[in-house]
Write a protein that holds these residues in place. Structure first.
Motif, mmCIF file in Angstrom:
data_model
loop_
_atom_site.group_PDB
_atom_site.id
_atom_site.type_symbol
_atom_site.label_atom_id
_atom_site.label_comp_id
_atom_site.label_asym_id
_atom_site.label_seq_id
_atom_site.Cartn_x
_atom_site.Cartn_y
_atom_site.Cartn_z
ATOM 1 N N GLU A 172 15.798 -62.407 18.685
ATOM 2 C CA GLU A 172 14.562 -63.053 18.687
ATOM 3 C C GLU A 172 13.867 -62.552 19.631
ATOM 4 O O GLU A 172 12.420 -62.535 19.610
ATOM 5 N N ALA A 192 14.769 -67.326 16.444
ATOM 6 C CA ALA A 192 15.031 -68.122 17.775
ATOM 7 C C ALA A 192 16.145 -69.173 17.426
ATOM 8 O O ALA A 192 16.678 -69.782 18.313
ATOM 9 N N GLN A 228 10.791 -60.271 18.279
ATOM 10 C CA GLN A 228 10.122 -60.965 16.976
ATOM 11 C C GLN A 228 8.943 -61.573 17.133
ATOM 12 O O GLN A 228 8.548 -62.034 18.357
#
Length: 332
Positions: free
Chosen positions: A256, A278, A259
């Motif tokens: 994550e 996440a 991202q």
């Protein structure tokens, strides 16, 4: 004490501490008022005054006993201190080694200690430090899954390990109704811990879209796509949503951290960005691309047909389990 009560509660039904803040005071109080064991979820960071506030708010909603869950993989010592000073009835521990000293501190405060384990070895360590009960989590469970074994083999093995000692075993993983409760009792458990079923309740703090998908979807998958950087080595079971289907083969070197931000959420009073992958499940405050967020659920999710009040869930499971035993097994 009512039917199949454990740890001084009326019923052997426990509501899992749903993270990060899905099981708040409203849900826990509703479960407690129905005679079952409701568990708050402590934050994954130190904020003892907020923990006190959560506990005290719950006490304004119920005069029944309840507890709180703490994930030992995250900072927790100050939160634990507040929990013990507030003298909740049950301290549930997960994902980390509880110590004999911690159990002693809890017992000195009049707090029962209930770790969640996913293996026979972890159960043995828990027994050796003097815990009050053990939640046995099977691979069928939703959210973060600590073990690799199925519940039907793991529960009787741990029941046999405990033997004559008065340490109730609580089965967790894929159980959402009376049939699962009775099956767990047949395996030797004295109670059940339900997460997904209590997610799909009126009082749950989950986002309405998340709740709706718990009713609409029936398939889940065990994965490690979500939260690889924040909580490495902690696989999850999630709903097989279109988003997850598209990304289920995410390369292992991705996580994550790089991202895009897909939403925002207030979690335990703190505003946070939600990045793709996440693993932050959407609560009522969450905004943004809800459909692209992780949605944890156990394998029994397909048996959930409607969103109900939490107290009604408790009463329905207990009543139907009593009836099932009377009709199917007592004369067999």
């Amino acid at each position: 004490m009512g039917w199949k009560g454990i740890l001084g509660f009326d019923y052997g039904i426990m509501q899992a501490p749903l993270g990060p803040d899905i099981s708040g005071p409203e849900l826990v109080a509703a479960v407690a008022n129905a005679g079952a064991i409701g568990l708050l979820r402590a934050p994954d960071w130190e904020c003892p005054e907020y923990v006190r506030e959560m506990i005290r708010k719950t006490r304004t909603l119920t005069d029944k006993p309840f507890g709180i869950g703490v994930v030992l993989a995250f900072p927790h010592e100050q939160n634990l201190k507040a929990i013990l000073e507030e003298k909740v009835d049950v301290l549930q521990l997960y994902w980390g080694e509880a110590s004999e000293e911690l159990v002693r501190r809890a017992h000195d405060a009049g707090v029962k200690v209930v770790p969640q384990v996913g293996s026979i070895e972890a159960a043995k360590r828990a027994v050796d430090i003097g815990v009050d009960a053990i939640i046995v989590q099977g691979r069928e469970a939703g959210g973060h899954v600590i073990g690799q074994e199925g519940l039907i083999a793991l529960v009787p093995s741990i029941v046999d390990l405990i033997g004559e000692r008065d340490i109730p075993v609580v089965a967790a993983g894929g159980i959402v109704d009376a049939r699962g409760y009775v099956a767990a009792l047949a395996l030797g458990a004295r109670g059940v811990c339900l997460g997904t079923r209590f997610l799909a309740t009126v009082e749950s703090y989950a986002h309405p879209v998340y709740k709706r998908k718990l009713v609409e979807y029936s398939k889940t998958e065990h994965t490690n796509v979500f939260g690889r950087a924040r909580w490495p080595g902690a696989p999850q079971r999630v709903l097989l949503t279109p988003f997850f289907s598209d990304w289920r083969s995410l390369p292992e070197n991705e996580d994550e951290t790089n991202q895009p931000v897909i939403g925002r959420s207030t979690i335990h009073g703190v505003e946070k960005e939600v990045k793709r992958f996440a693993g932050t499940v959407p609560n009522k405050t969450t905004t943004g691309d809800i459909e692209s967020m992780g949605m944890y659920a156990g394998q029994g999710v397909g048996l959930i047909k409607e969103i109900l009040p939490a107290g009604e869930v408790v009463k329905m499971i207990v009543g139907e389990a009593q009836l099932l035993i009377q009709q199917k097994f007592q004369d067999a």
